[in-house]
Design an enzyme around this catalytic site. Structure first.
Site, PDB file in Angstrom:
ATOM      1  N   THR A   1      88.452  48.661  26.709  1.00 38.87           N
ATOM      2  CA  THR A   1      87.171  48.642  27.403  1.00 38.87           C
ATOM      3  C   THR A   1      87.509  47.929  28.693  1.00 38.87           C
ATOM      4  O   THR A   1      88.638  47.511  28.878  1.00 38.87           O
ATOM      5  CB  THR A   1      86.167  47.876  26.484  1.00 38.87           C
ATOM      6  OG1 THR A   1      85.937  48.674  25.330  1.00 38.87           O
ATOM      7  CG2 THR A   1      84.871  47.525  27.141  1.00 38.87           C
TER       8      THR A   1
ATOM      9  N   GLY B   1      88.092  44.304  24.531  1.00 40.29           N
ATOM     10  CA  GLY B   1      88.726  43.760  23.325  1.00 40.29           C
ATOM     11  C   GLY B   1      88.022  44.078  22.023  1.00 40.29           C
ATOM     12  O   GLY B   1      88.257  43.393  21.025  1.00 40.29           O
TER      13      GLY B   1
HETATM   14  N1  GLY Z   1      83.565  50.378  22.080  1.00 41.77           N
HETATM   15  C1  GLY Z   1      83.622  48.991  22.083  1.00 41.77           C
HETATM   16  C2  GLY Z   1      82.297  48.314  21.972  1.00 41.77           C
HETATM   17  O1  GLY Z   1      81.328  48.852  22.444  1.00 41.77           O
HETATM   18  O2  GLY Z   1      82.172  47.246  21.413  1.00 41.77           O
END
Ligand code: GLY
Length: 527
Positions: A338, A430
């Site tokens: 991310t 993370g």
């Molecule tokens: N895809 C990671 C989150 O949204 O926590």
């Protein structure tokens, strides 16, 4: 001050502010620039959250998280025997949630933008058209992912090939898409040729996103999560992120203990934090989900008597078994890939944005002819209660798949005030480690009185209830501390880096300090 995952995106943000743009203008330009220069997580085919605090102390939280396509249903990733079909929620056209970024940026611009929309999208267009020089890390990541690209893509694209550091990398199809977004705003993405290309891509790959899904996507302004901790105010993302609530639970439980008297990274420190994290992540699993579909008991979860009671069975000398904490189950699997950016403008307006495709390059699917990656955010739902996901976690009802629901997230873009003045802008990628990384970075500064540079770069540890382990980065704890923790009953496991924090700290004289995490190519820049 602009802190992002890539020097070119940082430069775009600074250039926008040099032209007189505010922090929201810079954020919009950075979001689009990251989609070009940092395609493994920067995106227009994914979603995210923006937390904003104006110089006049107004707060806002924008939810541009992806939504489940209308045809989604609870058992969509199960076979006729009710077993999870491996990979379907991760590496297939079925893995894609309806993207929210473009609508999110349009809504942010309508409410707070000062420069023209075109000026904000143009830098990304130029980067895509003129090309960028690949960093070693980005070239390596592209090379590593070739087999996946070949497996899922229905058309050739610029991400397929062999890449090297310093190579000029142009993205001409993406440039055309960005030109449509620049010229037509959200219609340039959710309607017209971009939407046609996306829906054709879905049809070629048996995906389920339709024109109707795209046209009806709406980013939502939500009430920001804002709660006190000592002399600080934590402003963060409410559900469908678990970030704000969990961060507040962590801090307000920690407040009951003399953390300042503990030695940093001692067994006493790591044990206490692990025991708090264990309880908070157990709550996350059971109680959190998209608030439009699931009643989140927000006030109960952060009430002080409740948090004190949760620690009743805390033993300073031994680990509590996670199985005894709660008859609940961990909710989601999140990727580590991310990206976060933090921005403060010269007037003191602050923006904290975390945005994601979920895994590296999301689903790895590039929309044929449109040049951008699609997310695989559907995997953040609980695909089947009780079945472990990508990270060995299991899920529950609050995060079960429903048509048009948003999948639970851990993203924790945060802005922290001290004595009601802007103090810190912070966030990180993370997956499930996002919450603990933001928590530890803030505690490092606020309680251990570390300079921001150290607070961001010091090694981190992470515990999330299940699996019942303390994960540590390489060389985080010395061998004596590890032995002491093991004697208390903890299981320690070394893993890859935890988080990539992008933080800005406001010093008492008003100067801004930006720190970009050297765990990546990240870059802080100021004017
Ligand atoms: N895809 C990671 C989150 O949204 O926590």
């Amino acid at each position: 001050m602009v802190v992002t995952a890539h020097p070119l995106a940082t430069k775009v943000g600074l250039d926008i502010m040099k032209k007189g743009g505010n922090a929201i203008d810079a954020s919009i330009a950075v979001q689009f620039a990251l989609a070009v220069v940092y395609p493994r997580a920067g995106n227009i085919g994914g979603g995210g959250f923006m937390v904003y605090r104006s110089k006049d102390n107004a707060y806002a939280a924008l939810d541009f998280r992806e939504k489940a396509p209308k045809q989604s249903h609870r058992d969509m990733y199960l076979d006729s025997l009710g077993n999870v079909i491996e990979g379907l929620s991760l590496k297939s056209h079925m893995a894609v949630g309806v993207p929210g970024v473009v609508d999110g940026m349009v809504k942010a611009h309508q409410k707070y933008g000062s420069l023209s929309w075109k000026e904000l999208v143009q830098p990304a267009f130029e980067l895509a058209q003129g090309g960028i020089l690949l960093t070693q890390k980005e070239a390596d990541k592209l090379n590593e992912t070739q087999a996946d690209f070949k497996a899922v893509n229905t058309k050739d694209n610029v991400f397929m090939g062999t890449f090297s550091k310093g190579q000029l990398f142009k993205q001409l199809e993406l440039a055309e898409t960005l030109a449509r977004i620049r010229d037509e705003g959200e219609k340039g993405f959710y309607e017209g040729p971009t939407a046609d290309l996306l829906v054709e891509e879905m049809k070629r790959g048996n995906g389920i996103i339709t024109h109707d899904d795209l046209k009806s996507y709406d980013a939502v302004w939500r009430t920001p999560f804002a709660e006190p901790y000592k002399s600080y105010t934590i402003i963060s993302m409410p559900p469908p992120s678990s970030g704000g609530i969990a961060l507040c639970q962590l801090l307000n439980t920690l407040e009951q203990y003399p953390i300042r008297d503990m030695e940093f990274h001692s067994a006493e420190h790591v044990h206490l934090v692990t025991e708090i994290e264990r309880r908070v992540y157990a709550d996350r699993a059971t109680h959190l989900g998209d608030p439009d579909f699931w009643e989140v008991p927000q006030q109960q979860l952060i009430a002080e008597p409740y948090l004190i009671e949760r620690m009743n069975d805390f033993n300073p000398d031994s680990a509590t078994s996670s199985e005894k904490i709660l008859a609940g189950e961990f909710a989601t699997k999140e990727s580590e890939e991310t990206t976060h950016f933090s921005i403060v403008d010269d007037e003191g307006n602050a923006v904290s944005v975390t945005t994601t495709l979920n895994l590296n390059y999301g689903s790895k699917i590039v929309v044929g002819g449109a040049g951008f990656f699609l997310n695989n955010e559907m995997d953040d739902f609980s695909v089947k209660p009780g079945v472990p996901n990508y990270f060995g976690l299991v899920g529950n009802e609050g995060n079960a798949i429903e048509s048009e629901k948003r999948m639970l997230s851990s993203m924790t873009p945060s802005i922290i005030l001290k004595d009601d003045q802007l103090y810190m802008v912070v966030g990180t990628p993370g997956g499930s480690t996002i919450i603990t990384s933001v928590f530890q970075t803030f505690v490092n500064v606020a309680e251990f009185e570390q300079p921001l540079l150290d607070a961001v770069h010091n090694k981190r540890f992470h515990s999330q209830w299940l699996p019942d382990k303390i994960f540590i980065e390489e060389a985080t704890l010395d061998s004596t501390v590890i032995r002491q923790l093991e004697e208390m009953g903890h299981t320690i496991e070394e893993r890859r880096p935890i988080g990539r924090v992008e933080a800005i700290l406001v010093h008492p004289d008003g100067k801004l300090e930006g720190v970009a995490d050297s765990r990546g190519d990240d870059d802080a820049g100021g004017l």
